[in-house]
Design a protein around this motif. Structure first.
Motif, short mmCIF file in Angstrom:
data_model
loop_
_atom_site.label_atom_id
_atom_site.label_comp_id
_atom_site.label_asym_id
_atom_site.label_seq_id
_atom_site.Cartn_x
_atom_site.Cartn_y
_atom_site.Cartn_z
N SER A 12 -28.84 -27.84 39.47
CA SER A 12 -29.03 -26.57 38.76
C SER A 12 -29.65 -26.78 37.38
N SER A 13 -29.38 -27.93 36.77
CA SER A 13 -29.88 -28.18 35.41
C SER A 13 -31.19 -28.94 35.37
N PHE A 14 -31.39 -29.85 36.33
CA PHE A 14 -32.55 -30.74 36.26
C PHE A 14 -33.47 -30.67 37.49
N GLY A 15 -33.03 -30.02 38.56
CA GLY A 15 -33.81 -30.01 39.78
C GLY A 15 -33.43 -31.18 40.66
N ASP A 16 -34.34 -31.58 41.56
CA ASP A 16 -34.03 -32.69 42.46
C ASP A 16 -34.22 -34.03 41.75
N LYS A 17 -34.05 -35.11 42.48
CA LYS A 17 -34.13 -36.45 41.90
C LYS A 17 -35.50 -36.72 41.29
N GLU A 18 -36.55 -36.29 41.98
CA GLU A 18 -37.90 -36.51 41.46
C GLU A 18 -38.11 -35.77 40.14
N ALA A 19 -37.65 -34.52 40.08
CA ALA A 19 -37.78 -33.75 38.85
C ALA A 19 -36.98 -34.39 37.72
N LEU A 20 -35.81 -34.90 38.05
CA LEU A 20 -34.99 -35.57 37.05
C LEU A 20 -35.70 -36.81 36.52
N PHE A 21 -36.33 -37.56 37.42
CA PHE A 21 -37.04 -38.76 36.98
C PHE A 21 -38.18 -38.41 36.03
N ARG A 22 -38.91 -37.36 36.35
CA ARG A 22 -40.02 -36.94 35.49
C ARG A 22 -39.51 -36.61 34.08
N GLN A 23 -38.37 -35.93 34.02
CA GLN A 23 -37.79 -35.58 32.72
C GLN A 23 -37.28 -36.83 31.99
N ALA A 24 -36.72 -37.76 32.75
CA ALA A 24 -36.23 -39.01 32.16
C ALA A 24 -37.40 -39.83 31.61
N LEU A 25 -38.51 -39.83 32.32
CA LEU A 25 -39.69 -40.57 31.87
C LEU A 25 -40.25 -39.95 30.59
N ALA A 26 -40.25 -38.62 30.53
CA ALA A 26 -40.71 -37.95 29.31
C ALA A 26 -39.81 -38.30 28.14
#
Length: 202
Positions: free
Chosen positions: A54-68
Motif C-alpha cells: 500500500s505504501s511502496f507498491g510491488d517489489k520492483e517499485a520498492l527497488f526503484r524507490q530504494a535506488l533513488a
C-alpha cells in the motif's frame, strides 16, 4: 465498531516511510534484487506485506524507490563532485567519494548499482535495465562536466570527455567489485592513487 473489534480485524501499523525505505535500500544493497525476499524486506522495514504494497507498491517499485534514495544519500557524492571547479578536482572527489562509501564498515559491501543486479535472471530483466539506465544517467552528467572543462580549457585537447568518463566509470565499478570481494579501504586507495598518477590532468 468497537475498538476491540477493530483491533481483531487488524489495524494498519504506524511507521515512518523514510525509515522503512532506508531499511529496504540496505537490504537490496546487501542481497541484490533477487536475493532480497519479501520476508527479508518486511522484517527489515518493520512492516507487513500489506503495508509494503500500500505504501511502496510491488517489489520492483520498492527497488526503484530504494535506488533513488541511494542516489540522493550514499551515492550523492557524485553530484557533489561534479560541482568542483576543475576537472582534476572532479576526478579526485569522485574517486575519494566512492572509496569513502565502499570503505565505510557500516555499509554493505560493494555498491547498490552493481550488487543490485547480481544473479539477475530473466524475470528481473526490468531491474537490470533500470540499473543500466541509472548508471548511464550518472555517466551522462560526468561527460557533460568534462565537456565543460574542455570548453573552459581545463581539459587537455587530446583528452576525449567520453573516453575519460568511460575510463572513470570502469575504475569506479571496479572498486565496487573489489570492495564486494573484501578488499580494504587501503587497497582501494592504492588503486585511486595510481589512477590519479596516470591521468593527464593538470
Amino acid at each position: 465498531m468497537t475498538e476491540t473489534a477493530t483491533a481483531k480485524l487488524g489495524r494498519p501499523r504506524a511507521f515512518c516511510e523514510e525509515t522503512a525505505l532506508e531499511a529496504a535500500m540496505r537490504v537490496f544493497w546487501e542481497k541484490g534484487y533477487e536475493g532480497a525476499s519479501l520476508a527479508d524486506l518486511t522484517e527489515a522495514m518493520g512492516i507487513n506485506r500489506a503495508s509494503l504494497y500500500s505504501s511502496f507498491g510491488d517489489k520492483e517499485a520498492l527497488f526503484r524507490q530504494a535506488l533513488a534514495r541511494y542516489g540522493e544519500g550514499p551515492a550523492s557524492y557524485v553530484k557533489t563532485a561534479l560541482q568542483e571547479p576543475t576537472a582534476r578536482r572532479v576526478v579526485e572527489a569522485l574517486l575519494k567519494g566512492v572509496v569513502d562509501l565502499l570503505g565505510n564498515p557500516k555499509n554493505p559491501r560493494g555498491c547498490l548499482s552493481t550488487q543490485g543486479a547480481l544473479a539477475t535472471g530473466l524475470g528481473a530483466e526490468p531491474i537490470k535495465n533500470v540499473l543500466i539506465e541509472w548508471r548511464k544517467g550518472a555517466e551522462v552528467e560526468m561527460q557533460k562536466r568534462f565537456k565543460r572543462a574542455r570548453t573552459e580549457g581545463d581539459l587537455p585537447e587530446d583528452v576525449n570527455a567520453g573516453d575519460l568518463t568511460r575510463y572513470l566509470s570502469s575504475v569506479i565499478y571496479g572498486l565496487g567489485i573489489m570492495a564486494a570481494n573484501g578488499d580494504t579501504k587501503a587497497d582501494l586507495n592504492r588503486v585511486v592513487d595510481m589512477t590519479l598518477r596516470t591521468l593527464p590532468l593538470a
